[in-house]
Design a protein around this motif. Structure first.
Motif: not given
Lengths: 703, 701
Positions: B433-444
């Motif tokens: 398991a790890f993380n999905e991050v949404e920032l400045n319109g970008r998902t990474f």
């Protein structure tokens, strides 16, 4: 899930009860739905469980049907303390007060501030071992010290984690909780040998600067001669140790034998006699770290080392081992039939021993459980035979029984392998003998038979057992014996190459390898379990790592599964475009498979000796045929270097259109002292230079 | 890592009687003693059991509460196993057909049954012909079970000798043990273990195990998964799944060559009107491993099944735990503010928290139940303990990011070293398991599990995998960063003396996984040992090498790219071959060894790399006065759909300049592309292997 908050009055009473019970809030409640709650168990009644969840002010009532289990955290010494000031522990306080500043150890993962190993020996043969460590985490890798594992023999010993805590630089104390404590079986995969257990725990709140403080106690109530502990300590570790103590206390009248080696001025020894006990104390201060070097000898031979045991003799141990062996040497009809099936009528003792041994290791599987981790009393041979599996001790007893059934004199040998360090004969204790082999006394001499591998041919001895001492045991006698060190020629790998170079730069190679000793054992092990196609692929991968355009034309492994005959490997391959064109007239290439490296002697100087565990030799001979129309422009220079430990020679000769390359590396000695290292380094670097040689062919005609 | 929730019938196969389910409660003491009791009460730190027996708290390890006996027991009759004559015939046939395999599976028969009351029964029948030594280890039999949830039973265990002699396993020798796991892992699972006697080469080991989950976490969590075949040949592999007739079973098959075989036989049977689905394959050839191939489970026929066709149920089930765990507390808030300090840019805050979690929360995995197994512990607890595993860290990361207003959720994956799963069927399959991050319109994606990843890189085994984002109720995938984000840049500035001495300044500038691996290695060794390792490496390049200087960046500073600079002197580096000086580029041999990946003439399977990469070299070589190169290799530009290589030499003013760049642009190279790969590798190494031939000016003949 239905849970209920309880009334204020009840809550107050329960909280009071909880406070009075003074338990740390690290119990874990496991609910039926898979969720968990950490906190403090307050009450279990017929219908419900009252639990104070961590971070909440009021206990919660859980209907019993919603709870699967509750795991309790044990209250340990000092667990109530929230700061170091509240701990009544003079040792800890002294150590913390005198901690050196971190800048003194900028390169250490951790520093051991204090280490104590204390043995209290009983009249009954029982003992208590208490181990305490106080360590400071200095760098990231030092955090691994906060997970601790200690082993003990379940059913014979008990292990208690007396306390385990983290002390933050600000003095905050955080105790471990039992959710991070696991007690497990080390040899669970071998149920018949499942006795050694491991208690493992992890500490909380670890960061750089944390101090780890724990104490573990192992207790044995009684024991026999095989259970007498060998009380040992090494006063240098891979990270600095500021203060370390080994203390052995025995009832008056119990003489203690001790062996010390490499002790420096920083180690002091005291002996005190009290009204009932004699106590020996070794104290070391400011022990500098050991920086690992390649090929180091066993630690006990080069580092400050102490070993202490209660007085006994090898004869005492031998007598007990003889009795244990004697009661294990039973035979039954099935075993006798097995022996009869292997031994031809009229066979000599050597032939009988050989026939039995070469089948035995394939029939009875080796289980890697060292005798000290299970027992020194072998189980009955017939049991091991039925199981078709056993550890070295049980296999040894069985093989002795089978050989005796074939009228071959055989004995069990408990060995201190050279890889574990030399046998300390002045401190007789069976725990130095960690593996068993068999000695067969035959008309042409004694043969030692190892039991750990089914690819060992009769008479071959794995290197770890060579040059070792062991206790030879028969049902009626025992003696310390030497296990021999093989000559280089008995540990040899020889390779011959027939090589043709074409004018297009293609190279075809026929290679033949033969082996003796451990090289043969290793090669058989490498191939024995693979399918033909898997071997082919492995060979292709090796060739392609040398040259991309390679083609394995054929290979043959002779006698891979026949231990009566020597192993031989023949391989033919083609290296397309192997030789490189230099302008229109030159073809240049390096000797295929000459990949000697001087990596092992990269250090300019050594602090510790280098050590090997076998002698050996390797030879290579190449005949390289030059294509028509070319002559040899350059064919390498000769190399030679010799030291007491190793020698190397390599020659290139050109005779018409054939270049012959021959080399030989012989390891005669097992040790290179630091003062001898420069010469040894030069020898290995000489060998590595051959790998940089090129053959240059020059075109002399259009043919 | 969280628990993999599927059972695969393997050689780990349980008592001629069940480990009994206690009719009452079970109390386990700290010395391991177990007490069965009808009554259990606790107050004032004392446990009160049947008959008023009192046990002080400090002697009690745990109390397991009775749930009553759930589920119908399977048959109490022991199985007689397969017909011995038929097994021996099968053995002869397999031995003749596959003469050099280590073992042959004669029977691999798994049954998964969901009962009407929600309890589950899994039965595994295995018969294995032992043909080589390592497979004798199959005599060691064991079966996992979860105390208080499931129980294991061995219905049959025996060894059948080549002559048909039968050696029965003595059930009295079954042991209930807690096996050890790695230093960082703390689990509660136990096994029943035993050793089948008299196993020799040629023996058939036959076992039948049952595992009854009598107290399931949730009856809906029923996910049979089965692989037909492996690296050993299989005579018969069969999967049988039984569910109550009113339940729909959804399944997917993979890698079935015969599409008809992918369709299960179906029928209804038994007192509960059970619907039965069955797949069976016979005579499955073994997988012969190929370098760089995908996991075996990805290339053999497989079946996975579920009671659901959509993810809604699992999203609800897991979401309940995750939402409960992702809760900001004052302590978390305070910690976040301490970490971000004066940083105002969200990306800087994100990176700072990413670094802090990697370095300050130690990897320790504690699994006590399905909840912690799949959804970790509450964020506040992980912060308090400063330890946790992948899912614990992912939960805490998401919670901490909430504090600074960055959207992030924990995601569940199967890393790319496991058989891939496109998630078209909802199951609990995964290991990380790890993380999905949404920032400045970008998902990474970011992964705090390790200790060495500089933002925004994350571990290579996370690349290109399907993801389960429970809180967002979506299935997705992770990206594979481009090669330039996983690059090793090697800069060599070299001066060659006329006597052959080569003075080298080597600079290494890695990023992505190269950089992380460097940090991890540096984290583990002190400066003296680093020097020793460097000395060994350069002495392998050239005997007598002298390390003049070793400078390495601060591995603990994740904010700055890690670099290393070595100053080296290599005596007698080139080979003097008569009037020629033969100069091999220092890293040419290491580069050439990459050719091993294209060693085979042909392949059956794809090549699957964990990620893509770039290797770039810039070399400047100052030649000794009077020496010139005797011709230089022509520049190369090689391009394929999956990799590119470019390289060129230039010579001017006594200097040779060499540049090359090898890029793997795609993680997976399909088997049909292999001839092109092989050609690519050969062309690359043809260039790389060329040494420089140097001659003294005017001496060319």
């Amino acid at each position: 899930m239905k849970v209920t908050r309880i009334s204020l009055v009840a809550a107050t009473l329960l909280c009071l009860a909880a406070v009075l019970s003074a338990q740390a809030g690290n119990d874990v409640l496991y609910l039926q739905d898979g969720s968990e709650r950490v906190g403090q168990l307050v009450q279990i009644s017929a219908e419900q469980i009252t639990f104070l969840v961590d971070g909440e002010d009021e206990p919660t009532l859980f209907p019993r049907a919603t709870v699967q289990r509750v795991e309790l955290t044990q209250q340990r010494l000092g667990d109530q303390a929230q700061s170091v000031d509240q701990l009544d522990d003079p040792v800890l306080k002294r150590v913390l007060e005198h901690q050196p500043p971190p800048f003194m150890y900028p390169d250490s993962g951790h520093v051991t501030l204090y280490s104590l190993t204390r043995y209290d020996l009983d009249e009954s043969g029982g003992y208590t071992v208490r181990q305490r460590r106080i360590e400071r985490v200095m760098l990231e890798r030092g955090k691994a010290r906060a997970t601790v594992a200690r082993t003990y023999k379940q059913g014979e010993q008990t292990l208690t984690v007396d306390f385990a805590r983290t002390i933050d630089p600000d003095g905050t104390v955080t105790p471990m909780s039992d959710s991070a404590l696991e007690v497990s079986s080390v040899f669970s995969e071998y149920p018949a040998y499942e006795k050694l257990y491991q208690a493992k725990f992890a500490l909380k709140q670890i960061r750089i600067g944390s101090v780890i403080d724990y104490q573990v106690t192992i207790r044995r109530d009684e024991g026999n001669i095989f259970d007498v502990p060998l009380c040992e300590a090494l006063f240098r570790e891979e990270e600095p140790v500021l203060e370390a103590e080994l203390v052995i206390s025995a009832p008056l009248g119990h003489e203690l034998l001790q062996h010390t080696s490499n002790l420096g001025d920083n180690v002091t020894t005291t002996r005190e006699e009290g009204p009932q006990h004699v106590t020996i104390r070794f104290t070391a201060t400011n022990c500098e770290r050991v920086v690992r070097e390649p090929q180091m000898p066993p630690a006990s031979e080069i580092l400050p080392h102490v070993a202490v045991s209660t007085q006994m003799t090898w004869s005492d141990i031998g007598t007990a081992a003889s009795a244990a062996l004697g009661s294990a040497l039973d035979t039954n009809d099935e075993m006798r039939a097995y022996v009869a099936g292997l031994v031809a009528d009229g066979a000599t003792a050597t032939e009988r021993a050989r026939a039995i041994y070469q089948d035995f290791n394939r029939t009875v599987r080796y289980l890697q459980v060292s005798p000290p981790l299970y027992s020194y009393e072998p189980r009955p041979a017939s049991e091991t035979f039925t199981a078709r599996a056993g550890n070295s001790l049980d296999k040894a007893a069985l093989l002795v029984a089978l050989l005796q059934a074939a009228d071959v004199d055989a004995a069990l040998v408990l060995v201190c392998p050279q890889t574990s360090g030399v046998l300390l004969e002045d401190v007789p204790n069976v725990h130095q003998l960690v593996v068993a082999v068999v000695a067969a006394d035959l008309p042409d001499g004694r043969v030692f038979l190892a039991l750990n591998d089914e690819t060992i041919r009769f008479g071959q001895l794995p290197y770890r057992f060579q040059n070792s001492r062991g206790l030879l045991v028969t049902p009626t006698s025992s003696e310390l014996v030497d296990l021999p060190l093989n000559e280089p020629a008995q540990e040899q790998i020889a390779v011959r190459y027939e090589i043709d170079v074409s004018s297009a730069g293609d190279v075809t190679v026929k290679k033949t390898e033969t082996y003796t000793g451990n090289d043969e054992i290793w090669q058989r092990n490498m191939w024995k379990d693979l399918q033909d196609e898997e071997i082919r692929r492995d060979l292709e991968v090796s060739l392609n790592a040398m040259h991309a355009k390679s083609q394995l034309d054929s290979y043959e492994i002779e006698n891979l599964h026949d231990l009566a005959a020597p192993l031989r490997f023949v391989e033919q391959y083609t290296l397309t475009d192997y030789a490189i064109r230099g302008g229109d007239d030159l073809l240049v290439f390096q000797l295929p498979e000459i990949d000697y490296t001087a990596a092992s002697v990269g250090k300019p100087a050594r602090l510790f000796p280098m050590r090997w565990y076998r002698r050996g030799a390797s030879t290579k001979t190449m005949h390289i045929r030059v294509p028509a129309g070319y002559r040899v422009h350059y064919a390498g220079q000769d190399y030679s270097a010799s030291t007491p430990a190793a020698s190397f020679t390599a020659t290139f000769t050109t005779d018409g259109d054939v270049v012959t390359y021959e080399d030989a590396f012989v390891r005669e000695g097992l040790e290179v002292m630091p003062a001898e290292y420069a010469d040894y380094k030069a020898c290995i670097e000489t060998q590595a230079r051959v790998a940089k040689e090129w053959i240059v062919l020059e075109r002399v005609s259009d043919e | 890592m969280f628990v993999r929730r599927f059972l695969r019938s393997t050689l780990l196969l349980a008592g001629l009687s069940w480990i009994p389910i206690a009719a009452g409660h079970t109390v386990e003491l700290t010395d391991g003693t177990r007490i069965e009791t009808e009554s259990v009460q606790y107050r004032d730190a004392v446990l009160v059991l049947d008959g008023g027996r009192e046990v002080p708290r400090d002697q009690v390890r745990k109390v397991i509460f009775s749930q009553g006996v759930l589920g119908a027991s399977s048959t109490d009759e022991l199985s007689r196993g397969a017909d011995v004559g038929e097994l021996l015939e099968q053995a002869d046939r397999m031995r003749a057909e596959y003469p050099d395999v280590g073992a042959a599976v004669l029977i691999d028969d798994g049954e998964f049954t969901l009962r009407p009351d929600g309890t589950q029964l899994q039965r595994s029948h295995m018969a294995l012909l032992v043909l080589k030594e390592p497979w004798k280890a199959a005599a060691q039999i064991s079966q996992y079970y979860e105390e208080g949830r499931s129980r294991a039973r061995l219905l049959l265990a025996r060894a059948i000798g080549p002559d048909g002699t039968i050696h029965e396993f003595d059930p009295g020798e079954l042991r209930e043990v807690k096996p050890s796991s790695g230093m960082e892992f703390f689990s509660r699972n136990k096994t029943l273990s035993g050793q089948v006697p008299q196993v020799e080469i040629g023996s058939i080991i036959e076992t039948i195990w049952e595992v009854e989950t009598y107290n399931p976490y949730d009856p809906e969590l029923f996910y049979p998964r089965w692989y037909f075949g492996s690296t050993e040949p299989v005579a018969m592999s069969r999967l049988t799944i039984s569910v109550p007739e009113e339940r729909e079973l959804y399944y997917e098959t993979g890698n079935f060559v015969d599409s008809a075989a992918a369709e299960p036989r179906q029928w209804t049977e038994g007192e509960y009107d059970t619907r039965v689905y069955q797949w069976e394959l016979r005579d499955i050839a073994p997988v012969i491993r190929e370098p760089g191939m995908p996991p075996v489970g990805q290339v053999v026929p497989s079946v996975v099944a579920s009671l659901h066709s959509t993810w809604d149920y699992l999203f609800d089930f897991l979401g309940r735990f995750q939402r409960e765990h992702v809760q900001v507390t004052p302590e978390i808030e305070a910690q976040v503010h301490e970490i971000v300090g004066d940083l105002t840019e969200p990306e800087e805050q994100l990176a700072a928290i990413y670094y802090w979690l990697q370095r300050e929360v130690r990897y320790i995995s504690i699994k006590g139940s399905l909840g912690s197994g799949l959804s970790g512990h509450p964020a506040a607890l992980t912060l308090k303990n400063k330890y946790g595993d992948c899912i614990d860290k992912a939960i805490l990361f998401a919670t901490m990011l909430k504090v600074v207003g960055i959207k992030s959720e924990p995601i569940i994956v199967a890393t790319n070293d496991l058989p891939a799963d496109d998630r078209s069927l909802p199951t609990l399959y995964g290991n990380h398991a790890f993380n999905e991050v949404e920032l400045n319109g970008r998902t990474f994606h970011l992964d705090c599990t390790g200790t060495a990843w500089r933002y925004p890189s994350y571990p290579l085994n996370d690349h290109g995998v399907s993801t389960i984002n429970v809180l967002e109720r979506k299935i997705g995938h992770t990206e594979t960063p481009p090669p330039e984000e996983n690059e090793l840049l090697i800069d060599l500035n070299m001066r060659l003396e006329a006597d052959g001495t080569l003075k080298v300044i080597l600079k290494l500038e890695p990023n992505g996984n190269f950089e992380a691996i460097g940090r991890m290695m540096l984290d583990q060794v002190n400066s003296m040992l680093r020097r020793t390792v460097a000395q060994q490496a350069i002495n392998a390049l050239c005997p007598g090498a002298e390390l003049k200087k070793l400078e390495v960046g601060d591995e603990s500073d994740l904010t700055t790219q890690l670099t290393a600079t070595l100053k080296i002197v290599l005596p007698e580096y080139p080979t003097f071959a008569g009037d020629l000086m033969i100069f091999e580029m220092p890293l040419a041999r290491a580069m050439k060894s990459l050719a091993a990946i294209a060693a085979l003439d042909q392949r059956d399977y794809d090549i699957q790399s964990p990620t893509v990469f770039s290797l770039r070299q810039h070399i400047q070589l100052d030649l000794p006065a009077g020496y010139v190169p005797r011709g230089l290799p022509e520049p190369v530009e090689l391009s394929t759909p999956f990799a590119d290589y470019s390289a060129n030499y230039e010579y001017a003013d006594g200097k040779v300049v060499f540049n090359d760049n090898l890029e793997l642009t795609h993680r997976v190279i399909e088997s049909r592309e292999y001839p092109e790969l092989k050609q690519f590798v050969e062309n690359c190494t043809d260039f790389i292997k060329h040494p420089l031939l140097l001659t003294k000016t005017g001496s060319e003949s």
